[in-house]
Design an enzyme around this catalytic site. Structure first.
Site, PDB file in Angstrom:
ATOM      1  N   LYS A  96       0.847  -1.211   0.000  1.00 11.38           N
ATOM      2  CA  LYS A  96       0.000   0.000   0.000  1.00 11.38           C
ATOM      3  C   LYS A  96       0.873   1.248   0.000  1.00 11.38           C
ATOM      4  O   LYS A  96       0.647   2.174  -0.784  1.00 11.38           O
ATOM      5  CB  LYS A  96      -0.900  -0.008   1.230  1.00 11.38           C
ATOM      6  CG  LYS A  96      -1.559   1.330   1.541  1.00 11.38           C
ATOM      7  CD  LYS A  96      -2.497   1.287   2.724  1.00 11.38           C
ATOM      8  CE  LYS A  96      -1.839   1.522   4.038  1.00 11.38           C
ATOM      9  NZ  LYS A  96      -1.498   2.900   4.354  1.00 11.38           N
ATOM     10  N   ASN A  97       1.863   1.286   0.872  1.00 11.57           N
ATOM     11  CA  ASN A  97       2.631   2.537   1.065  1.00 11.57           C
ATOM     12  C   ASN A  97       3.665   2.778  -0.019  1.00 11.57           C
ATOM     13  O   ASN A  97       4.296   3.834  -0.037  1.00 11.57           O
ATOM     14  CB  ASN A  97       3.251   2.557   2.462  1.00 11.57           C
ATOM     15  CG  ASN A  97       2.172   2.679   3.529  1.00 11.57           C
ATOM     16  OD1 ASN A  97       1.009   2.964   3.216  1.00 11.57           O
ATOM     17  ND2 ASN A  97       2.545   2.448   4.770  1.00 11.57           N
ATOM     18  N   ARG A  99      -4.518  10.469   4.560  1.00 10.66           N
ATOM     19  CA  ARG A  99      -3.402  11.420   4.592  1.00 10.66           C
ATOM     20  C   ARG A  99      -2.554  11.309   3.330  1.00 10.66           C
ATOM     21  O   ARG A  99      -2.031  12.307   2.833  1.00 10.66           O
ATOM     22  CB  ARG A  99      -2.568  11.115   5.829  1.00 10.66           C
ATOM     23  CG  ARG A  99      -1.336  11.977   5.996  1.00 10.66           C
ATOM     24  CD  ARG A  99      -0.515  11.535   7.190  1.00 10.66           C
ATOM     25  NE  ARG A  99       0.784  12.186   7.206  1.00 10.66           N
ATOM     26  CZ  ARG A  99       0.992  13.400   7.700  1.00 10.66           C
ATOM     27  NH1 ARG A  99      -0.006  14.094   8.190  1.00 10.66           N
ATOM     28  NH2 ARG A  99       2.207  13.932   7.687  1.00 10.66           N
ATOM     29  N   CYS A 159      -5.270   8.866   9.720  1.00 12.80           N
ATOM     30  CA  CYS A 159      -5.404   8.076  10.953  1.00 12.80           C
ATOM     31  C   CYS A 159      -5.806   8.997  12.111  1.00 12.80           C
ATOM     32  O   CYS A 159      -5.540  10.179  12.086  1.00 12.80           O
ATOM     33  CB  CYS A 159      -4.075   7.407  11.261  1.00 12.80           C
ATOM     34  SG  CYS A 159      -3.777   6.095  10.106  1.00 12.80           S
ATOM     35  N   ARG A 177      -0.583  15.250  12.914  1.00 13.06           N
ATOM     36  CA  ARG A 177       0.471  14.766  11.997  1.00 13.06           C
ATOM     37  C   ARG A 177       0.768  15.884  11.015  1.00 13.06           C
ATOM     38  O   ARG A 177       0.132  16.025  10.009  1.00 13.06           O
ATOM     39  CB  ARG A 177       0.019  13.468  11.340  1.00 13.06           C
ATOM     40  CG  ARG A 177      -0.083  12.344  12.377  1.00 13.06           C
ATOM     41  CD  ARG A 177      -0.596  11.076  11.788  1.00 13.06           C
ATOM     42  NE  ARG A 177       0.326  10.567  10.768  1.00 13.06           N
ATOM     43  CZ  ARG A 177      -0.013   9.545   9.965  1.00 13.06           C
ATOM     44  NH1 ARG A 177      -1.223   9.015  10.043  1.00 13.06           N
ATOM     45  NH2 ARG A 177       0.827   9.104   9.061  1.00 13.06           N
ATOM     46  N   PRO A 178       1.772  16.695  11.334  1.00 18.50           N
ATOM     47  CA  PRO A 178       2.061  17.909  10.548  1.00 18.50           C
ATOM     48  C   PRO A 178       2.609  17.602   9.161  1.00 18.50           C
ATOM     49  O   PRO A 178       3.037  16.485   8.883  1.00 18.50           O
ATOM     50  CB  PRO A 178       3.117  18.604  11.394  1.00 18.50           C
ATOM     51  CG  PRO A 178       3.759  17.529  12.181  1.00 18.50           C
ATOM     52  CD  PRO A 178       2.723  16.456  12.397  1.00 18.50           C
ATOM     53  N   ASP A 220       4.729  20.193   7.852  1.00 18.07           N
ATOM     54  CA  ASP A 220       5.651  21.332   7.726  1.00 18.07           C
ATOM     55  C   ASP A 220       6.881  21.020   6.882  1.00 18.07           C
ATOM     56  O   ASP A 220       7.369  21.863   6.130  1.00 18.07           O
ATOM     57  CB  ASP A 220       6.074  21.813   9.114  1.00 18.07           C
ATOM     58  CG  ASP A 220       6.686  20.695   9.947  1.00 18.07           C
ATOM     59  OD1 ASP A 220       6.107  19.599   9.982  1.00 18.07           O
ATOM     60  OD2 ASP A 220       7.763  20.890  10.518  1.00 18.07           O
ATOM     61  N   ASP A 271       4.676   0.718  12.181  1.00 19.12           N
ATOM     62  CA  ASP A 271       3.443   0.098  11.671  1.00 19.12           C
ATOM     63  C   ASP A 271       3.267  -1.338  12.160  1.00 19.12           C
ATOM     64  O   ASP A 271       2.238  -1.954  11.872  1.00 19.12           O
ATOM     65  CB  ASP A 271       3.426   0.118  10.135  1.00 19.12           C
ATOM     66  CG  ASP A 271       3.232   1.521   9.608  1.00 19.12           C
ATOM     67  OD1 ASP A 271       3.381   1.737   8.396  1.00 19.12           O
ATOM     68  OD2 ASP A 271       2.957   2.435  10.421  1.00 19.12           O
ATOM     69  N   ARG A 313      -8.745  -0.403   4.855  1.00 19.15           N
ATOM     70  CA  ARG A 313      -7.876   0.611   4.230  1.00 19.15           C
ATOM     71  C   ARG A 313      -6.530  -0.010   3.860  1.00 19.15           C
ATOM     72  O   ARG A 313      -5.907   0.395   2.885  1.00 19.15           O
ATOM     73  CB  ARG A 313      -7.629   1.778   5.206  1.00 19.15           C
ATOM     74  CG  ARG A 313      -8.805   2.686   5.413  1.00 19.15           C
ATOM     75  CD  ARG A 313      -8.407   3.903   6.228  1.00 19.15           C
ATOM     76  NE  ARG A 313      -7.244   4.557   5.622  1.00 19.15           N
ATOM     77  CZ  ARG A 313      -6.506   5.477   6.259  1.00 19.15           C
ATOM     78  NH1 ARG A 313      -6.810   5.831   7.501  1.00 19.15           N
ATOM     79  NH2 ARG A 313      -5.481   6.046   5.674  1.00 19.15           N
TER      80      ARG A 313
END
Ligand code: EPZ
Length: 420
Positions: free
Chosen positions: A22-23, A92, A116, A121-122, A124, A304, A396
């Site tokens: 998935k990632n 995200r 999530c 969860r920034p 920046d 994870d 998901r």
């Protein structure tokens, strides 16, 4: 909302096939926006998240087909550089559209992400990098707007080796003018996969598998066919499930080198594992030994698989501490696991687990993708019946989980609920 009905206690025997990662797949799908022409991606898992990313690409104007694990993406006529709140708030990874849209269209409008449910969860690091490349960033009503007359290579240093920021900045810089250097880049296999994908499209990226990436901008990229790497987190989840429940399970279609931190810890805990070229076998063992785990960036133990390790340690002999240094607040699974009888005490970003004789089934609720997986493991270990609610979280990130587990003897079935 669907739920799982699980009766624990069955030992597990047989073979489980690992799906595509998935990632890895999600950034590859976003990167397809960089090129005119048809991209073919194979070994794409059929998940809520890959279907969400397909919807996002279609909103942007790409034509996407997806069947039998093969996704075809043609972004030739894409013309709407916008990722709307309705989609971004559910996943995200939609934020991966930022880099490609800015690189291709010179502008992007992306909702601030959700995804999530745990902690802030920034983004920046993504935005600082885009600004350094020449993007003008403004924030308006929850949307990030980027404008540029053309991105120019720059020296980028990531304060945290963020997977998402590394992916976005790679995709933003491949068409930029001149050289970009990304220092303290993420080295996860999913980033290496993205680098291989972009280079096959004609990009010029050096430093794969290291934390310093050098990108020489090129003028254009070409469409390709590509196969997604196996999902190391799905594979690790099943390895841990087999060690937790007992039996004799072969997890196949994986790359063992992606799981070394996990198999090392499993061996330290006393699990019987046999590592082959592209499969790993886990067979029954006596009681495991309680073993500390501290998560870290790759090649450290993955965050994870943190929740799954807590489940594994539930009936191990002794006491251990599971610490998450990547996400200090990623413990929404702890109260739910306590309901199944796990003796776990949380202090800051460390969970202390004391082994108990046995777990007992109970109604529990999923809270995020990997927390839900830890509850499936604990339910399979427990005596009696467990109802696991809100399993859309699992859908998901795990393809066909209940059938893969039923295939090795687990007593688990889905009870359909109203569509959310
Ligand atoms: C990716 O998320 C994965 N998601 C996550 O998997 C995984 O847990 C995470 O990497 C860490 O390995 C996808 O690949 C789609 P990060 P990402 O940016 O990219 C901080 C799953 O279950 N940070 O590496 O969002 C951040 O708060 C999901 O499949 C900043 O401070 O993770 C965190 O503490 C869950 N500023 C740390 O870095 C930024 O701009 C690592 O986050 C970006 C991140």
């Amino acid at each position: 909302m669907d739920k799982f009905l699980i009766h624990g206690g069955n030992q597990l025997y047989g073979t489980i096939k690992v799906s595509g990662a998935k990632n890895a797949c999600l950034p590859l799908m976003a990167a397809s926006l960089l090129v005119k022409g048809k991209i073919v991606i194979r070994n794409v898992p059929n998940l809520r998240d890959t279907r969400t990313m397909k919807k996002l690409l279609e909103i942007i104007g790409a034509e996407v087909t997806f069947e039998n694990g093969v996704m075809e993406i043609d972004a030739t006529n894409a013309n709407n550089p916008e990722a709307p709140y309705e989609l971004v708030k559910t996943m995200r990874a939609s934020f991966y559209a930022l880099g490609p849209l800015t690189a291709r269209f010179g502008r992007a409008k992306i909702s601030l992400p959700g995804g999530c449910a745990w902690g802030p969860r920034p983004v920046d690091l993504h935005l600082k990098g885009i600004e350094k490349l020449g993007g003008k960033v403004t924030l308006d009503e929850g949307y990030i707007n980027i404008e540029t007359d053309g991105l120019k290579g720059a020296l980028l240093h990531l304060d945290i080796s963020s997977v998402g920021a590394t992916g976005n900045l790679l995709m933003a810089s491949v068409l930029a003018e001149g050289e970009t250097v990304i220092e303290n880049a993420a080295r996860e296999p999913e980033i290496v996969c993205l680098i291989d994908f972009l280079n096959q499209m004609g990009a010029d990226i050096k430093g794969r598998e290291t934390d310093v990436l050098r990108i020489n901008g090129v003028s254009e990229l070409r469409p390709i066919e590509f196969e997604v790497i196996p999902d190391r987190i799905e594979a690790g989840t099943y390895l841990i499930t087999a060690a937790a429940v007992g039996g004799d399970v072969l997890v196949e279609g994986l790359d063992p080198s992606h799981l070394k931190a996990v198999t090392d810890k499993m061996l330290e805990a006393g699990a019987n594992i046999e590592i082959n070229e592209n499969s790993i076998r886990v067979s029954s063992t006596d009681q495991l030994r309680a073993t500390d785990v501290t998560t870290n960036i790759y090649p450290g133990y993955p965050t994870d698989l943190q929740a799954q390790w807590i489940a594994l340690m539930a009936t191990a002999k002794g006491k251990c501490v599971v610490t998450d240094t990547v996400y200090e607040d990623r413990f929404t699974h702890v109260p739910e696991l306590v309901r199944l009888g796990i003796d776990v005490k949380l202090k800051g970003n460390a969970a202390t687990v004391t082994g108990v004789e046995k777990l007992k089934g109970a109604p529990v609720m999923s809270t995020d993708i990997r927390a839900s997986a830890s509850m499936v493991i604990a339910a399979l270990m427990a005596e009696g019946r467990t109802e696991l609610h809100r399993i859309y979280h699992l859908d998901r990130g795990y393809e066909d989980l209940e059938n893969k587990l039923r295939g090795i003897g687990a007593d688990i079935k889905r009870e359909k609920g109203p569509e959310i």
